[in-house]
Design a protein around this motif. Structure first.
Motif, PDB file in Angstrom:
ATOM      1  N   SER A  96       0.890  -0.980  -0.360  1.00  0.00           N
ATOM      2  CA  SER A  96      -0.006  -0.223   0.437  1.00  0.00           C
ATOM      3  C   SER A  96       0.788   1.432  -0.201  1.00  0.00           C
ATOM      4  CB  SER A  96      -1.011   0.133   1.309  1.00  0.00           C
ATOM      5  OG  SER A  96      -1.998  -1.740   1.238  1.00  0.00           O
ATOM      6  N   ARG A  99       1.982   1.487  -3.390  1.00  0.00           N
ATOM      7  CA  ARG A  99       0.935   1.892  -4.677  1.00  0.00           C
ATOM      8  C   ARG A  99       1.247   3.704  -3.966  1.00  0.00           C
ATOM      9  NH1 ARG A  99      -2.911  -2.212  -4.122  1.00  0.00           N
ATOM     10  NH2 ARG A  99      -1.959  -4.314  -5.597  1.00  0.00           N
ATOM     11  N   ALA A 100       1.008   4.246  -3.167  1.00  0.00           N
ATOM     12  CA  ALA A 100       1.419   4.917  -2.726  1.00  0.00           C
ATOM     13  C   ALA A 100       2.348   6.493  -3.180  1.00  0.00           C
ATOM     14  CB  ALA A 100       0.569   5.594  -1.153  1.00  0.00           C
ATOM     15  N   ARG A 101       3.068   5.690  -3.390  1.00  0.00           N
ATOM     16  CA  ARG A 101       4.405   6.874  -3.522  1.00  0.00           C
ATOM     17  C   ARG A 101       4.575   7.001  -5.053  1.00  0.00           C
ATOM     18  NH1 ARG A 101       8.333   3.302  -0.027  1.00  0.00           N
ATOM     19  NH2 ARG A 101       7.761   4.196   1.760  1.00  0.00           N
ATOM     20  N   SER A 102       4.050   5.888  -5.385  1.00  0.00           N
ATOM     21  CA  SER A 102       3.937   6.138  -6.758  1.00  0.00           C
ATOM     22  C   SER A 102       2.585   6.528  -7.251  1.00  0.00           C
ATOM     23  CB  SER A 102       3.402   4.329  -7.537  1.00  0.00           C
ATOM     24  OG  SER A 102       5.049   3.769  -7.702  1.00  0.00           O
ATOM     25  N   GLN A 103       1.584   6.566  -6.525  1.00  0.00           N
ATOM     26  CA  GLN A 103       0.436   7.404  -7.528  1.00  0.00           C
ATOM     27  C   GLN A 103       1.032   9.174  -7.037  1.00  0.00           C
ATOM     28  OE1 GLN A 103      -2.785   5.989  -4.910  1.00  0.00           O
ATOM     29  NE2 GLN A 103      -3.239   4.840  -6.697  1.00  0.00           N
ATOM     30  N   GLU A 104       1.666   9.381  -6.190  1.00  0.00           N
ATOM     31  CA  GLU A 104       2.391  10.135  -5.701  1.00  0.00           C
ATOM     32  C   GLU A 104       2.930  10.669  -6.604  1.00  0.00           C
ATOM     33  OE1 GLU A 104       5.151  12.819  -1.851  1.00  0.00           O
ATOM     34  OE2 GLU A 104       3.704  10.412  -1.176  1.00  0.00           O
ATOM     35  N   VAL A 106       4.093   9.935  -9.783  1.00  0.00           N
ATOM     36  CA  VAL A 106       2.485  10.177 -10.960  1.00  0.00           C
ATOM     37  C   VAL A 106       1.771  11.584 -10.917  1.00  0.00           C
ATOM     38  CG1 VAL A 106       0.624   9.460 -12.387  1.00  0.00           C
ATOM     39  CG2 VAL A 106       2.657   8.016 -11.984  1.00  0.00           C
ATOM     40  N   LEU A 107       1.362  12.078  -9.491  1.00  0.00           N
ATOM     41  CA  LEU A 107       1.150  13.526  -9.277  1.00  0.00           C
ATOM     42  C   LEU A 107       1.829  14.600  -9.737  1.00  0.00           C
ATOM     43  CD1 LEU A 107      -2.134  12.779  -6.902  1.00  0.00           C
ATOM     44  CD2 LEU A 107      -2.519  12.901  -9.138  1.00  0.00           C
TER      45      LEU A 107
END
Length: 116
Positions: A96, A99-104, A106-107
């Motif tokens: 989790s 994933r949060a770091r990856s989403q961060e 990407v943003l």
């Protein structure tokens, strides 16, 4: 044989059995001999009772030992299961976070692209 005669033929106690066996062997007992025979019989019966009590206590100890082993086995199984669940949870938390770091990231890239 008549019922009364059958009752008379059967000794009523171990002492009576011993007396009857001695009488059949031709041994005549006086009161001192009878007292001595009673004491011996009493000791024998006491020894048997002690032996049975020791055997019973040993069986009880063995049963308690088996129960304690079973409790320890269940405890170890619960501990192993809990540890396994904690490891799975730690893996999920790590995934989790990743994933949060990856989403961060990407943003941040999108924001960076928009800003350029």
């Amino acid at each position: 044989l008549q019922p009364e005669q059958q009752d008379e033929d059967l000794p009523s106690s171990p002492l009576e059995q011993d007396k009857k066996a001695l009488e059949e062997a031709g041994v005549v007992l006086d009161s001192e001999d009878e007292d001595q025979l009673e004491r011996k019989l009493s000791r024998r019966m006491s020894d048997i009772a002690d032996s049975l009590a020791l055997e019973s206590a040993a069986k009880a100890r063995a049963a308690e030992a088996r129960a304690a082993e079973a409790r320890e086995a269940r405890k170890a199984a619960r501990k192993a299961k809990r540890q396994e669940l904690e490891e799975v949870l730690a893996q999920r938390v790590a995934i989790s976070r990743q994933r949060a770091r990856s989403q961060e990231l990407v943003l941040l890239r999108l924001v960076w692209q928009e800003w350029e």
